[in-house]
Design a protein around this motif. Structure first.
Motif, PDB file in Angstrom:
ATOM      1  N   LEU A 482      31.543   6.814   4.200  1.00 30.70           N
ATOM      2  CA  LEU A 482      31.510   8.269   4.049  1.00 30.70           C
ATOM      3  C   LEU A 482      32.493   8.922   5.005  1.00 30.70           C
ATOM      4  O   LEU A 482      32.887   8.338   6.014  1.00 30.70           O
ATOM      5  CB  LEU A 482      30.094   8.808   4.282  1.00 30.70           C
ATOM      6  CG  LEU A 482      29.433   8.528   5.645  1.00 30.70           C
ATOM      7  CD1 LEU A 482      29.705   9.665   6.618  1.00 30.70           C
ATOM      8  CD2 LEU A 482      27.930   8.334   5.468  1.00 30.70           C
ATOM      9  N   THR A 483      32.843  10.149   4.642  1.00 33.33           N
ATOM     10  CA  THR A 483      33.744  10.959   5.458  1.00 33.33           C
ATOM     11  C   THR A 483      33.198  12.378   5.518  1.00 33.33           C
ATOM     12  O   THR A 483      32.751  12.931   4.498  1.00 33.33           O
ATOM     13  CB  THR A 483      35.162  10.984   4.865  1.00 33.33           C
ATOM     14  OG1 THR A 483      35.683   9.657   4.847  1.00 33.33           O
ATOM     15  CG2 THR A 483      36.077  11.885   5.693  1.00 33.33           C
ATOM     16  N   GLN A 497      24.227   9.469  14.923  1.00 33.72           N
ATOM     17  CA  GLN A 497      24.689   8.504  15.918  1.00 33.72           C
ATOM     18  C   GLN A 497      25.962   7.820  15.426  1.00 33.72           C
ATOM     19  O   GLN A 497      26.128   7.558  14.229  1.00 33.72           O
ATOM     20  CB  GLN A 497      23.607   7.446  16.182  1.00 33.72           C
ATOM     21  CG  GLN A 497      22.270   8.028  16.606  1.00 33.72           C
ATOM     22  CD  GLN A 497      22.360   8.756  17.934  1.00 33.72           C
ATOM     23  OE1 GLN A 497      23.064   8.317  18.843  1.00 33.72           O
ATOM     24  NE2 GLN A 497      21.648   9.863  18.032  1.00 33.72           N
ATOM     25  N   ASN A 498      26.894   7.536  16.358  1.00 37.40           N
ATOM     26  CA  ASN A 498      28.118   6.822  15.993  1.00 37.40           C
ATOM     27  C   ASN A 498      28.513   5.903  17.137  1.00 37.40           C
ATOM     28  O   ASN A 498      28.128   6.118  18.287  1.00 37.40           O
ATOM     29  CB  ASN A 498      29.240   7.796  15.644  1.00 37.40           C
ATOM     30  CG  ASN A 498      29.677   8.637  16.836  1.00 37.40           C
ATOM     31  OD1 ASN A 498      30.534   8.232  17.623  1.00 37.40           O
ATOM     32  ND2 ASN A 498      29.071   9.826  16.988  1.00 37.40           N
ATOM     33  N   ASP A 499      29.283   4.882  16.787  1.00 36.05           N
ATOM     34  CA  ASP A 499      29.624   3.867  17.785  1.00 36.05           C
ATOM     35  C   ASP A 499      30.693   4.333  18.774  1.00 36.05           C
ATOM     36  O   ASP A 499      30.911   3.687  19.809  1.00 36.05           O
ATOM     37  CB  ASP A 499      30.102   2.585  17.084  1.00 36.05           C
ATOM     38  CG  ASP A 499      31.400   2.808  16.318  1.00 36.05           C
ATOM     39  OD1 ASP A 499      31.641   3.977  15.892  1.00 36.05           O
ATOM     40  OD2 ASP A 499      32.164   1.850  16.143  1.00 36.05           O
ATOM     41  N   GLN A 500      31.349   5.463  18.485  1.00 35.26           N
ATOM     42  CA  GLN A 500      32.395   5.957  19.368  1.00 35.26           C
ATOM     43  C   GLN A 500      31.882   7.000  20.371  1.00 35.26           C
ATOM     44  O   GLN A 500      32.649   7.470  21.215  1.00 35.26           O
ATOM     45  CB  GLN A 500      33.511   6.595  18.528  1.00 35.26           C
ATOM     46  CG  GLN A 500      34.151   5.649  17.530  1.00 35.26           C
ATOM     47  CD  GLN A 500      34.905   4.519  18.200  1.00 35.26           C
ATOM     48  OE1 GLN A 500      35.629   4.738  19.174  1.00 35.26           O
ATOM     49  NE2 GLN A 500      34.746   3.296  17.689  1.00 35.26           N
ATOM     50  N   HIS A 510      37.341  11.261   9.960  1.00 33.98           N
ATOM     51  CA  HIS A 510      37.314   9.805  10.127  1.00 33.98           C
ATOM     52  C   HIS A 510      36.479   9.159   9.021  1.00 33.98           C
ATOM     53  O   HIS A 510      35.609   9.799   8.418  1.00 33.98           O
ATOM     54  CB  HIS A 510      36.739   9.424  11.489  1.00 33.98           C
ATOM     55  CG  HIS A 510      37.629   9.800  12.642  1.00 33.98           C
ATOM     56  ND1 HIS A 510      38.810   9.150  12.916  1.00 33.98           N
ATOM     57  CD2 HIS A 510      37.511  10.769  13.590  1.00 33.98           C
ATOM     58  CE1 HIS A 510      39.382   9.693  13.976  1.00 33.98           C
ATOM     59  NE2 HIS A 510      38.608  10.689  14.403  1.00 33.98           N
ATOM     60  N   LEU A 511      36.754   7.885   8.790  1.00 32.55           N
ATOM     61  CA  LEU A 511      36.001   7.106   7.814  1.00 32.55           C
ATOM     62  C   LEU A 511      34.896   6.355   8.537  1.00 32.55           C
ATOM     63  O   LEU A 511      35.170   5.634   9.508  1.00 32.55           O
ATOM     64  CB  LEU A 511      36.926   6.123   7.087  1.00 32.55           C
ATOM     65  CG  LEU A 511      36.254   5.228   6.038  1.00 32.55           C
ATOM     66  CD1 LEU A 511      35.703   6.070   4.875  1.00 32.55           C
ATOM     67  CD2 LEU A 511      37.248   4.178   5.513  1.00 32.55           C
ATOM     68  N   LEU A 520      26.603   5.061  12.680  1.00 35.59           N
ATOM     69  CA  LEU A 520      27.836   5.098  11.907  1.00 35.59           C
ATOM     70  C   LEU A 520      28.926   4.360  12.679  1.00 35.59           C
ATOM     71  O   LEU A 520      29.143   4.619  13.863  1.00 35.59           O
ATOM     72  CB  LEU A 520      28.256   6.549  11.651  1.00 35.59           C
ATOM     73  CG  LEU A 520      27.362   7.349  10.703  1.00 35.59           C
ATOM     74  CD1 LEU A 520      27.872   8.783  10.594  1.00 35.59           C
ATOM     75  CD2 LEU A 520      27.304   6.720   9.312  1.00 35.59           C
ATOM     76  N   ILE A 521      29.614   3.448  11.967  1.00 35.70           N
ATOM     77  CA  ILE A 521      30.679   2.662  12.576  1.00 35.70           C
ATOM     78  C   ILE A 521      32.004   3.213  12.076  1.00 35.70           C
ATOM     79  O   ILE A 521      32.234   3.315  10.871  1.00 35.70           O
ATOM     80  CB  ILE A 521      30.561   1.168  12.214  1.00 35.70           C
ATOM     81  CG1 ILE A 521      29.137   0.657  12.532  1.00 35.70           C
ATOM     82  CG2 ILE A 521      31.618   0.359  12.951  1.00 35.70           C
ATOM     83  CD1 ILE A 521      28.748   0.764  13.978  1.00 35.70           C
ATOM     84  N   CYS A 522      32.855   3.605  13.006  1.00 31.31           N
ATOM     85  CA  CYS A 522      34.146   4.176  12.644  1.00 31.31           C
ATOM     86  C   CYS A 522      35.064   3.070  12.130  1.00 31.31           C
ATOM     87  O   CYS A 522      35.214   2.012  12.760  1.00 31.31           O
ATOM     88  CB  CYS A 522      34.773   4.866  13.848  1.00 31.31           C
ATOM     89  SG  CYS A 522      36.312   5.738  13.453  1.00 31.31           S
TER      90      CYS A 522
END
Length: 575
Positions: A482-483, A497-500, A510-511, A520-522
């Motif tokens: 997703l974007t 939540q995201n890994d970055q 970002h994707l 969410l993994i970038c």
């Protein structure tokens, strides 16, 4: 047991015992004979009787009190003995030979001087009371009236509350003269202005003689100085109270008039007031109640300041005092009830939840989340109240809308994507809040693989501004790509939540891929630089007791500068 007699003295009725009556009658007759051949004798006798009536009234505690010989002798003591005016002494055989010492000195009181007035005689009276030239007093009132409006209100209040100097005794009090037979006679014969000047000179002469003779002790003088400064301080407090009270009343009056004009003219601000008003009370009524609740105490502050400055200020009367007190209590109680009702209208929270399944998204597709701003009638926005805006649609119908819309992305518990919309609002009770939340209009749509979320909510104007908001959870299966559009990140919540460790403002464009952990993994972010790699390209400055060590590192080479007790060392090397 003594016989009492009812007498009419200067149009005032008194109860007096027979002995005191005979004494008083003989005294007045003796005074009348002493002025028998004097021009203006009738006016002199009338003023003397008026003054005697005033002295009797001051000594009486209630209307049914009987005047005794003691009160008559005290009045004669103030007015002066008949022998001072060459009257018959045989009718006063019971009087002691030594002349009695008078106990009551001259008291200056504030009256309106209507003989030299321009309007109401307020400034002319203040000239006698404070000793300032009347011209400066009038200039001060004019300046205060022009620049603040306070001068006009103060003059009107003084005109109403300060009595006019009508009788001879009042005119003598106005100039600080003792009201006795001597001064009354001089007033009638010579005119008030000349008598005032003579009395002032006599008073100063007496004070000067008293100081010169050393009759006043050191402690008396010290006490007089202390009392003088206390009186000055009291006058300052009185002026301060008058300024505070008058300025507050002026501000409240301007606010009340403005609110009434806005209400009558249908000014848009009235609609804004209605959006948050749960009591049903119109704005003009609330303004009047606030004026009475705040203004009445400050009126008494103003009145207290005037009482401090003016010792003989005319009382507004018990009827007026209790009426104002009752009006103030009604206003305060009513405002308290309205405030309680208003506060309780925000006490309960209601939520209406809608959960729907989104169309199936294939593994090769990428879900794009965008915000739909179409539907705003931004050209017709009126006001913003409590995050709610009053606007009008193309047909001119009023409604409320808000941009308080937030969404988060979470993992789905199954293999399908879902959207969960929580519409929230406040109310006076649970059912009221629940009903308001259910009346929130909010929409979304799927267009291919694009999820369009409205960036606003709307509701009917009758639902009022009750902190309406929408919270959305977009649930996607594990592995979904997703974007988030860059224009949509401002509507993201803080729960995604995201890994970055990006903030919501950096996630747009970002994707991302949903991980089984719910994170969410970038997929297109640059690789994270390790601490070890970063340390090789970082600059450093080290300062200690041995010296200074500066290390500047570039991509291919580095430069090191070392300063210590041995000297300065500059060294270049390859990384």
């Amino acid at each position: 047991m003594n016989k009492t007699v009812n007498i009419n003295l200067a149009n005032t009725f008194f109860h007096i015992d027979e002995v005191a009556y005979n004494k008083l009658r003989q005294y007045i007759e003796a005074v009348r004979r002493s002025f028998a051949n004097t021009s203006g004798s009738d006016e002199i006798i009338s003023d003397i009787e008026t003054r005697i009536a005033e002295l009797f009234s001051e000594k009486m505690e209630h209307d049914r009190q009987v005047i005794t010989l003691k009160e008559v002798e005290a009045v004669i003591d103030v007015m002066g003995q008949p022998e001072d005016y060459m009257v018959d002494e045989d009718i006063f055989e019971d009087e002691p030979q030594p002349k009695r010492q008078r106990t009551q000195g001259p008291v200056k009181k504030l009256y309106r001087d209507t003989e030299t007035k321009y309007i109401g005689g307020v400034c002319a009276g203040m000239e006698h009371y404070f000793g300032f030239d009347v011209l400066w007093i009038r200039i001060i009132f004019i300046l205060l009236a022009v620049f603040t409006g306070f001068g006009f209100i103060a003059y009107i209040l003084l005109w109403i509350l300060v009595p006019e100097a009508v009788t001879t005794s009042q005119k003598l009090h106005m100039s600080g003269e003792a009201v006795n037979i001597s001064n009354i006679e001089k007033k009638v014969r010579e005119g008030f202005d000349d008598v005032a000047d003579k009395v002032k000179n006599v008073d100063y002469d007496k004070m000067g003689n008293k100081i010169k003779s050393g009759s006043a002790s050191f402690f008396d003088t010290l006490g007089s100085i202390i009392m003088f400064f206390l009186k000055v301080f009291g006058k300052f407090i009185g002026i301060l109270l008058i300024i505070i009270g008058a300025s507050t009343l002026i501000g409240l009056a301007v606010g009340l008039i403005s609110a009434g004009l806005l209400d009558l003219s249908g000014f848009p601000g009235e609609e804004v007031f209605d959006l948050v008003n749960s009591t049903g009370a119109p704005i003009w009524l609330v303004s009047i109640l606030a004026f009475f609740a705040i203004g009445i105490p400050f009126f008494f502050v103003l009145y207290l300041g005037m009482k401090i400055l003016v010792s003989n200020l005319k009382s507004i009367g018990n009827i007026a005092k209790f009426s104002l007190l009752g009006l103030w209590l009604i206003a305060v109680i009513t405002l308290a009830a309205l405030s309680f009702k208003q506060a309780t209208s925000f006490m309960h929270h209601g939520t209406t939840i809608v959960r729907e399944t989104l169309p199936e998204i294939t593994a090769t597709d990428t879900l794009l989340i965008q915000i739909n701003d179409e539907g705003y009638h931004t050209d017709n926005i009126d006001f913003n109240v409590a995050d709610m805006r009053l606007a009008y649609d193309n047909d001119g119908k009023a409604y409320l809308y808000s941009e308080d819309v937030r969404f988060d992305i979470e993992p789905s518990k199954d293999d399908q994507a879902h959207i969960k919309i929580s519409k929230e609002a406040l109310g006076s009770h649970y059912n009221d809040a629940k009903n308001r939340s259910s009346n929130i209009d909010y929409n979304y749509r799927m267009d291919g693989n694009t999820l369009w979320l409205d960036g606003f909510l709307s509701t009917d104007k009758k639902n009022l501004a009750r902190d309406q908001e929408v919270r959305i959870k977009v649930e996607v299966p594990t592995g979904t790509l997703l974007t988030v559009h860059e224009d949509a990140d401002s509507h993201m919540g803080w729960g995604t939540q995201n890994d970055q460790n990006f903030s919501k403002y950096d996630m747009g464009g970002h994707l991302w891929k949903m991980d089984a952990s719910g994170e969410l993994i970038c997929q297109d972010c640059p690789e994270t630089v390790t601490k070890e790699e970063d340390s090789r390209h970082s600059n450093s400055i080290k300062m200690d007791a041995d010296g200074i060590d500066i290390d500047l590192k570039g991509e291919k080479d580095s430069l090191r500068l070392k300063i210590d007790a041995d000297g300065i060392e500059l060294k270049a090397s390859d990384n």
